[in-house]
Design an enzyme around this catalytic site. Structure first.
Site, PDB file in Angstrom:
ATOM      1  N   PHE A 112     107.656-126.104  20.058  1.00 30.48           N
ATOM      2  CA  PHE A 112     106.469-125.268  20.928  1.00 30.48           C
ATOM      3  C   PHE A 112     105.982-126.415  22.211  1.00 30.48           C
ATOM      4  CE2 PHE A 112     106.226-130.076  19.131  1.00 30.48           C
ATOM      5  CZ  PHE A 112     104.701-130.443  20.097  1.00 30.48           C
ATOM      6  N   LYS A 113     106.883-127.100  22.345  1.00 32.67           N
ATOM      7  CA  LYS A 113     107.326-127.854  23.243  1.00 32.67           C
ATOM      8  C   LYS A 113     107.549-126.493  24.505  1.00 32.67           C
ATOM      9  CE  LYS A 113     107.026-131.310  21.494  1.00 32.67           C
ATOM     10  NZ  LYS A 113     108.018-132.913  21.720  1.00 32.67           N
ATOM     11  N   ASP A 114     107.596-125.392  24.377  1.00 33.84           N
ATOM     12  CA  ASP A 114     108.213-124.453  25.331  1.00 33.84           C
ATOM     13  C   ASP A 114     106.544-124.676  26.121  1.00 33.84           C
ATOM     14  OD1 ASP A 114     111.144-124.139  25.330  1.00 33.84           O
ATOM     15  OD2 ASP A 114     111.462-123.076  23.758  1.00 33.84           O
ATOM     16  N   THR A 145     111.203-132.521  23.152  1.00 32.15           N
ATOM     17  CA  THR A 145     110.495-132.484  24.758  1.00 32.15           C
ATOM     18  C   THR A 145     111.878-132.419  25.702  1.00 32.15           C
ATOM     19  OG1 THR A 145     109.118-133.549  24.469  1.00 32.15           O
ATOM     20  CG2 THR A 145     109.756-133.716  26.443  1.00 32.15           C
TER      21      THR A 145
END
Length: 466
Positions: A112-114, A145
């Site tokens: 999800f950090k993308d 991250t």
């Protein structure tokens, strides 16, 4: 739009300056002076227009005069383009009556950090070109991250990236996203210590004003406001798509509280969001704070099956405590000065009531994580990553809610093949765009967890390959 420090000891700054500096000089985190609200038209259309359009609307209200509407849309269209495996960017899948899985793992590094990092990279380039400047970026990572930062910033002009990862405490797939980019501007530092040691180093580097100015330092961890803002987009899009007149409830696996905070931000923007369940692993300081009213720092983080959440001190908890105490900067500073001195503070009664009006919290140990991963597979056929499995278990701890319930799937299961194989007896495959990950050459630097060692390495490698 101006941004102020949670601790009140620094002047307010612009959106661009909040992004470039990341951490306020007084040690606080930047927050918008007031909450903007999306127009009814944006909220009404969020479920139907391309993801980049809603992202541009949110970027615009937080950037204010720093960014034109055309530039905002150009940045979001670049951030959410062909590098995503699914054109919906963050697609939603129904997994049961009223239950949904929000898939946040279709970006370049499978986490999800993308979602935030792809936009942050474009913002950095835009600002640096306008100011004809270079930037040194530091990143502490508990696993995901760092990989997202590398994928977003590799080969980027005007940027040198230094990733601090805890040695031996990330999965092999996570590590290779950081060490095998082949990019000369990327430096992967294997820190002797846990994530909290790496995060403390980043904060110390940023707090050293002389060094920070010398190398033009900025963080990409979720202490950077742009990360929180960008993650709020998928909450807005998903809540507007599933609302049908009712509030939508979310379960969020979390370690540093950034993603859980983004849900609150989306709520403040006007999205129809109800309860937010915070799902922690055995590093459950936040869950304990909700139960007891006291936030306590562990002596060290506990190693678990969900390594990206192995965090003893959740940086972004400061931001929600700031909100919960009525934005009283003096009180917030007092609480965090005490936290720094003795490792704990008591939440005022009104702050506890505020937090519980928005959030639930549930701690999950490794045994429950194993059970949850198997339970989800048995019920739905979905192979979760261990972090999402923590969220699956926490869902059972939430009371009945009217309206859709959404579990955030924070990473692709292929990032944790050993854990998945041990529990389900199958090895999830890497997607095609990174199927050759294990054939790429790794470059990583062993580094003691001392600020002087990291400063010396950064000074010696600006504009130089590792």
């Amino acid at each position: 739009m101006r941004y102020l420090s949670t601790r009140g000891g620094s002047p307010s700054v612009s959106f661009f300056d909040a992004i470039l500096t990341g951490l306020a000089p007084d040690g606080g985190l930047y927050m918008p002076q007031s909450w903007p609200r999306l127009s009814e038209q944006v909220l009404r259309n969020a479920a139907f227009v391309p993801y980049a359009e809603t992202a541009a609307a949110i970027l615009s209200v937080f950037a204010g005069d720093d960014l034109s509407a055309d530039d905002a849309l150009g940045l979001t269209e670049e951030a959410y383009g062909s590098q995503w495996a699914n054109p919906a960017i963050t697609p939603v899948q129904q997994i049961g009556p009223g239950d949904y899985l929000l898939e946040l793992f279709h970006g370049p590094s499978l986490a999800f950090k993308d979602v935030a990092m792809q936009l942050l990279a474009g913002l950095y380039s835009h600002i640096l070109e306008r100011r004809d400047a270079r930037l040194t970026i530091v990143c502490a990572t508990s696993g995901d991250t760092g990989g997202a930062a590398v994928e977003a910033l590799k080969q980027t002009d005007r940027v040198d990236l230094f990733v601090l990862m805890p040695k031996g405490r990330v999965s092999e797939v996570q590590r290779r996203f950081m060490t095998a980019s082949g990019a000369p501007n990327v430096h992967a530092l294997d820190i002797e210590g846990d994530f909290d040691a790496a995060q403390a180093l980043v904060k110390a580097l940023l707090a050293d004003q002389a060094f920070s100015q010398e190398v033009t330092l900025s963080p990409v961890n979720s202490i950077n406001w742009a990360r929180i803002m960008a993650q709020s987009v998928y909450y807005v899009v998903t809540a507007c798509a599933l609302s049908a007149g009712s509030l939508v409830h979310f379960t969020v696996p979390t370690g540093n509280f950034g993603d859980a905070l983004s849900g609150y931000v989306a709520k403040m923007l006007g999205a129809p969001i109800g309860r937010i369940m915070i799902a922690t692993n055995a590093n459950d300081g936040i869950a304990q704070a909700f139960e007891t009213g006291t936030y306590t720092k562990s002596a060290a983080s506990i190693t678990t099956l969900s390594p990206a959440m192995d965090i003893a001190v959740a940086s972004n908890f400061e931001r929600i405590v700031f909100e919960a105490t009525g934005r009283e900067q003096g009180l917030l500073k007092q609480l965090y000065d005490q936290f720094g001195a003795i490792g704990s503070f008591d939440l005022p009664n009104e702050a506890q009531a505020f937090l519980r009006s928005h959030y639930d919290a549930f701690g999950v140990d490794d045994q429950e994580t194993r059970w949850a991963l198997a339970d989800c597979f048995e019920q739905t056929g979905e192979v979760l990553c261990p972090h999402t499995a923590v969220g699956w278990r926490a869902r059972y701890g939430q009371g009945e809610c009217e309206g859709a319930r959404v579990l955030l799937a924070t990473a692709h299961s292929a990032k944790f093949p050993e854990t998945v194989e041990a529990i389900l007896g199958q090895v999830p495959s890497l997607p095609p765009h990174c199927a050759d990950l294990f054939a790429r050459q790794e470059v990583r630097i062993d580094m003691p967890a001392t600020i002087e060692a990291v400063k010396a390495y950064i000074r010696g490698h600006l504009g130089v390959a590792a």
